[in-house]
Design a protein around this motif. Sequence first.
Motif, short mmCIF file in Angstrom:
data_model
loop_
_atom_site.label_atom_id
_atom_site.label_comp_id
_atom_site.label_asym_id
_atom_site.label_seq_id
_atom_site.Cartn_x
_atom_site.Cartn_y
_atom_site.Cartn_z
N TYR A 8 12.77 -4.40 -8.10
CA TYR A 8 11.78 -5.23 -7.43
C TYR A 8 10.39 -4.59 -7.43
O TYR A 8 9.38 -5.28 -7.61
N HIS A 9 10.34 -3.28 -7.24
CA HIS A 9 9.02 -2.64 -7.12
C HIS A 9 8.74 -1.60 -8.19
O HIS A 9 7.57 -1.26 -8.42
N GLU A 10 9.77 -1.07 -8.87
CA GLU A 10 9.56 -0.04 -9.88
C GLU A 10 9.32 -0.67 -11.24
O GLU A 10 10.07 -0.48 -12.20
N VAL A 11 8.25 -1.45 -11.33
CA VAL A 11 7.85 -2.08 -12.58
C VAL A 11 6.35 -1.82 -12.77
O VAL A 11 5.65 -1.50 -11.83
N GLU A 12 5.90 -1.96 -14.01
CA GLU A 12 4.48 -1.76 -14.28
C GLU A 12 3.66 -2.76 -13.47
O GLU A 12 3.91 -3.97 -13.49
N GLY A 13 2.70 -2.24 -12.72
CA GLY A 13 1.87 -3.10 -11.89
C GLY A 13 2.55 -3.55 -10.62
O GLY A 13 2.05 -4.43 -9.92
N GLY A 14 3.70 -2.94 -10.28
CA GLY A 14 4.45 -3.36 -9.11
C GLY A 14 3.88 -2.79 -7.81
O GLY A 14 2.81 -2.18 -7.77
N HIS A 15 4.63 -2.99 -6.74
CA HIS A 15 4.18 -2.55 -5.43
C HIS A 15 4.29 -1.03 -5.32
O HIS A 15 5.33 -0.45 -5.65
N VAL A 16 3.24 -0.39 -4.85
CA VAL A 16 3.23 1.07 -4.75
C VAL A 16 3.40 1.55 -3.31
O VAL A 16 3.56 2.74 -3.08
N ARG A 17 3.35 0.64 -2.33
CA ARG A 17 3.52 1.04 -0.93
C ARG A 17 3.97 -0.16 -0.11
O ARG A 17 3.83 -1.31 -0.53
N ILE A 18 4.50 0.15 1.07
CA ILE A 18 4.83 -0.87 2.06
C ILE A 18 3.92 -0.64 3.26
O ILE A 18 3.84 0.47 3.79
N TYR A 19 3.23 -1.69 3.69
CA TYR A 19 2.28 -1.56 4.80
C TYR A 19 2.91 -1.95 6.13
O TYR A 19 3.62 -2.96 6.22
N LYS A 20 2.62 -1.18 7.14
CA LYS A 20 2.69 -1.68 8.50
C LYS A 20 1.34 -2.31 8.82
O LYS A 20 0.29 -1.77 8.44
N ALA A 21 1.36 -3.44 9.50
CA ALA A 21 0.10 -4.14 9.78
C ALA A 21 -0.87 -3.25 10.54
O ALA A 21 -2.07 -3.28 10.29
N SER A 22 -0.36 -2.43 11.45
CA SER A 22 -1.23 -1.56 12.23
C SER A 22 -1.90 -0.51 11.35
O SER A 22 -3.07 -0.17 11.55
N GLU A 23 -1.17 -0.01 10.35
CA GLU A 23 -1.74 0.99 9.44
C GLU A 23 -2.82 0.36 8.56
O GLU A 23 -3.88 0.97 8.33
N LEU A 24 -2.58 -0.85 8.08
CA LEU A 24 -3.59 -1.53 7.28
C LEU A 24 -4.81 -1.84 8.13
O LEU A 24 -5.95 -1.67 7.67
N ALA A 25 -4.60 -2.28 9.35
CA ALA A 25 -5.73 -2.56 10.25
C ALA A 25 -6.57 -1.31 10.46
O ALA A 25 -7.81 -1.39 10.48
N ASP A 26 -5.94 -0.16 10.58
CA ASP A 26 -6.69 1.08 10.76
C ASP A 26 -7.55 1.38 9.53
O ASP A 26 -8.71 1.83 9.66
N LYS A 27 -7.02 1.15 8.34
CA LYS A 27 -7.79 1.39 7.12
C LYS A 27 -9.00 0.46 7.05
O LYS A 27 -10.08 0.85 6.62
N LEU A 28 -8.81 -0.78 7.47
CA LEU A 28 -9.91 -1.75 7.46
C LEU A 28 -10.99 -1.36 8.48
O LEU A 28 -12.18 -1.45 8.19
N ARG A 29 -10.55 -0.92 9.62
CA ARG A 29 -11.52 -0.53 10.66
C ARG A 29 -12.30 0.71 10.25
O ARG A 29 -13.47 0.87 10.61
N ARG A 30 -11.66 1.61 9.50
CA ARG A 30 -12.33 2.87 9.14
C ARG A 30 -13.56 2.64 8.27
O ARG A 30 -14.49 3.45 8.29
N VAL A 31 -13.58 1.55 7.49
CA VAL A 31 -14.78 1.29 6.68
C VAL A 31 -15.83 0.51 7.45
O VAL A 31 -16.94 0.30 6.97
N GLY A 32 -15.47 0.03 8.66
CA GLY A 32 -16.44 -0.67 9.49
C GLY A 32 -16.14 -2.13 9.73
O GLY A 32 -16.93 -2.83 10.37
#
Length: 243
Positions: free
Chosen positions: A139-163
């Motif tokens: 499912y994920h170990e293909v060329e161009g596949g998914h490289v990570r699984i996000y928790k919504a809180s972790e993604l929100a933190d990344k978005l907030r860090r840029v402003g």
Amino acid sequence: MLTVDFDRLGVGPATKAIDIGAGQGRHSYEMFRRGADVIAFDQSEQDMADVSEMFDALIAAGEVPADAKARAEVGDALRLPYADNSFDVVLMSEILEHIPSDEAAIAEMYRILKPGGVGAVTVPRYWPEKVCWALSDEYHEVEGGHVRIYKASELADKLRRVGLEVTGTDHAHALHAPYWWLKCAVGTENDKNLLVRGYHQLLVWDMMSKPWLTRTGERLLNPVIGKSVALYLRKPAGSTTAG
């Protein structure tokens, strides 16, 4: 099949919008139909050629307002060829999970969004995605596949860090989560499996017919097993660049 609520983003006539990682263009077409000045942007030359043809077809069919504009452009999400503060709306749907340097892509999103502008980021939801990974390496170990699984809180933190401000969260596509669990269980390329074929026919029927039963059922199930999570964003007024 839309993952993003464009009413929530206020997309309408003369909105200058970009769909980064547009793929086959499903969100770009919706913004075009709403009268936006939209750019579909992706690294795939073939996808952007197909999207450009569809833009022309929508115009020929009279499905877009006369003043709406659309074009498809090829490029790298880590080096967007647009000036700072260029867009009213920026969308990145189901793309960040494919990008190793996701924080660089988020910084570019921030850079090109106008102060006071809004956007949305969608990714596969944490626990339905964990099930897929547990059931299938394919499912994920293909060329161009998914490289990570996000928790919504972790993604929100990344978005907030840029402003960026995170103004809301939503979930979508509950009916699609079991479909992908099934595909992962029997083999992601095994489209001849009777259960996979039957479920796919159900999804196509649902998308084409929009029956009350499945539409209501998915709305109720989205908070529980929605396959995608959407984060809605705003760039504070007075902001300029991520630097």
